[in-house]
Design a protein around this motif. Structure first.
Motif, mmCIF file in Angstrom:
data_model
loop_
_atom_site.group_PDB
_atom_site.id
_atom_site.type_symbol
_atom_site.label_atom_id
_atom_site.label_comp_id
_atom_site.label_asym_id
_atom_site.label_seq_id
_atom_site.Cartn_x
_atom_site.Cartn_y
_atom_site.Cartn_z
ATOM 1 N N VAL A 60 0.832 -1.192 0.000
ATOM 2 C CA VAL A 60 0.000 0.000 0.000
ATOM 3 C C VAL A 60 0.874 1.252 0.000
ATOM 4 O O VAL A 60 0.591 2.239 -0.698
ATOM 5 N N VAL A 61 1.951 1.233 0.774
ATOM 6 C CA VAL A 61 2.864 2.378 0.819
ATOM 7 C C VAL A 61 3.499 2.605 -0.546
ATOM 8 O O VAL A 61 3.600 3.746 -1.027
ATOM 9 N N LEU A 62 3.935 1.536 -1.198
ATOM 10 C CA LEU A 62 4.580 1.681 -2.506
ATOM 11 C C LEU A 62 3.619 2.247 -3.542
ATOM 12 O O LEU A 62 4.006 3.071 -4.377
ATOM 13 N N ARG A 63 2.347 1.830 -3.505
ATOM 14 C CA ARG A 63 1.381 2.368 -4.459
ATOM 15 C C ARG A 63 1.136 3.852 -4.198
ATOM 16 O O ARG A 63 1.040 4.668 -5.133
ATOM 17 N N ALA A 64 1.029 4.233 -2.937
ATOM 18 C CA ALA A 64 0.816 5.648 -2.608
ATOM 19 C C ALA A 64 2.016 6.488 -3.032
ATOM 20 O O ALA A 64 1.860 7.611 -3.547
ATOM 21 N N VAL A 65 3.225 5.970 -2.837
ATOM 22 C CA VAL A 65 4.427 6.699 -3.250
ATOM 23 C C VAL A 65 4.476 6.825 -4.768
ATOM 24 O O VAL A 65 4.839 7.888 -5.323
ATOM 25 N N ALA A 66 4.086 5.764 -5.467
ATOM 26 C CA ALA A 66 4.086 5.824 -6.929
ATOM 27 C C ALA A 66 3.102 6.871 -7.450
ATOM 28 O O ALA A 66 3.397 7.588 -8.415
ATOM 29 N N ASP A 67 1.930 6.964 -6.787
ATOM 30 C CA ASP A 67 0.954 7.978 -7.194
ATOM 31 C C ASP A 67 1.448 9.396 -6.910
ATOM 32 O O ASP A 67 0.953 10.354 -7.528
ATOM 33 N N SER A 68 2.411 9.546 -5.999
ATOM 34 C CA SER A 68 2.899 10.868 -5.624
ATOM 35 C C SER A 68 4.205 11.241 -6.296
ATOM 36 O O SER A 68 4.716 12.344 -6.083
ATOM 37 N N GLU A 69 4.772 10.339 -7.083
ATOM 38 C CA GLU A 69 6.085 10.583 -7.697
ATOM 39 C C GLU A 69 6.059 11.793 -8.625
ATOM 40 O O GLU A 69 6.960 12.644 -8.589
ATOM 41 N N ALA A 70 5.005 11.870 -9.434
ATOM 42 C CA ALA A 70 4.957 12.973 -10.403
ATOM 43 C C ALA A 70 4.890 14.315 -9.693
ATOM 44 O O ALA A 70 5.604 15.276 -10.048
ATOM 45 N N LEU A 71 4.076 14.415 -8.662
ATOM 46 C CA LEU A 71 3.983 15.663 -7.914
ATOM 47 C C LEU A 71 5.293 15.971 -7.192
ATOM 48 O O LEU A 71 5.732 17.129 -7.122
ATOM 49 N N ALA A 72 5.955 14.924 -6.681
ATOM 50 C CA ALA A 72 7.229 15.142 -5.987
ATOM 51 C C ALA A 72 8.299 15.647 -6.947
ATOM 52 O O ALA A 72 9.116 16.506 -6.592
#
Length: 551
Positions: free
Chosen positions: A366-378
């Protein structure tokens, strides 16, 4: 017992009354006992002194007369302590025995200091009652002056001594010069009856004192109960009112202060119930309005979304201004859809309609999916994620959709306030719980903002422009999601140190969460606090004088 003592006002008042009453009764009892004892002994001593004076005059009369006359006065009925001789001394003691009547009243011993063992006594009194110390004290006194002792009296027909007092004196022979001045006379007054009387009085004082203390305690309990009972009823009514029973009221009896208290409580309860009812109606109207608006806006939004998608897909055929407008409309529609989704979610929580879709999932995924969804914004904010995941699976029964939304909100918030610095994402687990901590190194939180950050539409710095957008409901929804799982969502922050948000969830759905496997305060911050607390500033003399060479 200590808890019951501090929880009961009536028990404290009754106990205090009993303690004070016992102290007062004890003081009064001791005082009365001393006064009665002194009065009885003084009365006995006055009577004995008067009789002793009369006996001395009678003894002098016998000793100054010829033997025949003395015998006639004595009646020839007495017996000496030593022998039955007819000497004037023996006759005098016989006459004194007749005057005393019985040994229970008093006894007399007459001694001649010049003749060893020449002591004569009335009745069956024993010479041991007069000690050598008594005789020595009498010798030191002037003739006719009394010496008084309290001690034990001995009788020949009893092996046990009797408490009493001894009144001794040398005979005053100034009026009878023919009488030897070495005679000593001792009056022995038994006090056994007085002692029994005083013991009975003491027992009566104890019984009366105990009864008085118990009576005062009963009176205090009765009086206190009249005050405590209405107060207790008021407390119980207040507890029921706090539990949501807004129709709770007190019975008003009389017109005293307690009755006015009950009337004031009823008035307060009525006003409170009215205000709560009005707030509930207003809240219901607001929730219904938000829900209706959210649902009603979805239909036109769907139509607008379809038209916007067509314009966005054909933007390459438009002139630059129209193409840019199509892109802006697409972005704002996405933001509008996100706002509607948040409002709908909040309305579900307000209506109590939110449910969980539980499944056993590895929290790391779950953490990895949330991080992947936030990569572009980061990447747009020049921010990098530092993942610290355990090597073993961290299984937990959770709703992955809601937990992933929580983590996305935390990551977006960290990117928004992280000022482009690295964001640390840590995962921890123990036997009972799993936890995820999102740490940023941005502006941080001021004291007291750790709880306010989860309020709806709250912003730490209203003057600061948003770079991501949003409705201001993300963290509020995240906390509701965490509470729906039976978990915690907590925040820590410090100006200049950044902030950290920790999500703690139970491994098994429905179990109580007792702790978190990750600390809320970052370890490096806690270490610096400890180091600073243990360090002692040391100033060299130059530094103390304001110099620049101190290290």
């Amino acid at each position: 017992m200590r808890r019951a003592f501090w929880r009961s006002l009536q028990l404290r008042v009754v106990t205090s009354t009993m303690v004070v009453s016992m102290a007062v009764v004890a003081v009064l009892g001791v005082f009365l006992d001393q006064q009665i004892n002194t009065s009885v002994l003084n009365a006995r001593l006055r009577a004995a002194t008067s009789e002793a004076q009369a006996d001395r005059i009678a003894v002098l009369g016998f000793l100054s007369q010829p033997d025949g006359e003395a015998a006639k006065q004595s009646g020839d009925s007495g017996k000496s302590l030593q022998n039955g001789g007819d000497s004037p001394l023996s006759q005098a003691t016989t006459a004194l025995a007749n005057r005393a009547g019985s040994a229970s009243r008093y006894s007399v011993i007459i001694c001649n200091r010049r003749l060893p063992g020449a002591c004569f006594g009335t009745t069956n009194v024993d010479e041991r009652s007069v000690t050598e110390k008594m005789r020595a004290d009498v010798v030191k006194q002037d003739a006719g002056k009394n010496s008084l002792w309290y001690g034990d009296l001995y009788y020949k027909d009893s092996s046990e001594p009797v408490p009493g007092l001894v009144l001794g004196a040398r005979l005053d022979t100034t009026g009878a010069p023919q009488v030897d001045s070495d005679y000593e006379i001792y009056h022995l007054i038994p006090l056994d009856k007085e002692e029994k009387t005083l013991n009975a009085v003491r027992q009566m004082l104890v019984v009366v004192g105990v009864a008085l203390v118990l009576l005062l305690a009963a009176i205090a309990s009765l009086v206190t109960r009249q005050v405590v009972t209405p107060v207790r009823l008021t407390r119980q009514a207040a507890e029921r009112l706090a539990a949501g029973r807004l129709d709770e009221r007190l019975k008003v009896r009389g017109e005293d202060d307690l009755a006015r208290l009950a009337a004031s409580f009823n008035e307060m309860a009525a006003n409170l119930a009215l205000k709560i009812h009005q707030l509930e109606e207003l809240s219901q109207v607001q929730r219904q309005f938000v829900s209706d608006v959210s649902h009603e806006l979805r239909t036109p939004l769907t139509t607008v979304r379809m038209a916007a998608d067509l314009l966005y897909d054909a933007r390459e055929d438009f002139d630059p201004m129209a193409a840019r407008s199509a892109e802006l409309m697409q972005n704002q529609l996405e933001r509008f859809e996100s706002m509607l989704a948040d409002l709908l979610e909040i309305s579900r929580y307000d209506a109590g309609a939110a449910t969980l879709d539980i499944d056993s999932i590895d929290i790391r995924d779950v953490v990895l999916r949330a991080v992947a969804d936030s990569e572009a914004l980061a990447e747009r904010h020049s921010t990098r994620f530092d993942l610290r995941l355990p090597g073993e699976p961290c299984m937990a029964e959770i709703d992955s959709r809601r937990v992933e939304r929580i983590l996305r909100n935390l990551l977006f918030n960290a990117i928004e306030h992280g000022e482009g610095r690295d964001i640390v994402v840590s995962v921890g687990a123990d036997r009972d719980a799993v936890a995820v901590a999102v740490r940023d190194h941005g502006v941080g939180l001021k004291p007291g903002e750790e709880n306010m950050v989860f309020d709806r539409f709250w912003r730490a710095d209203p003057s600061r422009a948003r770079t991501i957008g949003g409705t201001g409901l993300g963290l509020a929804i995240s906390r509701e999601d965490a509470m729906l799982h039976g978990g915690w969502l907590q925040a820590w922050g410090m100006p200049g140190e950044g902030s950290q948000f920790r999500l703690s969830l139970p491994r098994v759905a429905g179990t109580e969460l007792r702790g978190s496997p990750l600390p809320l305060v970052p370890p490096e911050v806690e270490m610096r606090r400890t180091w600073r607390g243990q360090m002692t500033p040391v100033l060299t003399p130059a530094a103390a004088d304001g110099g620049h060479d101190a290290e």
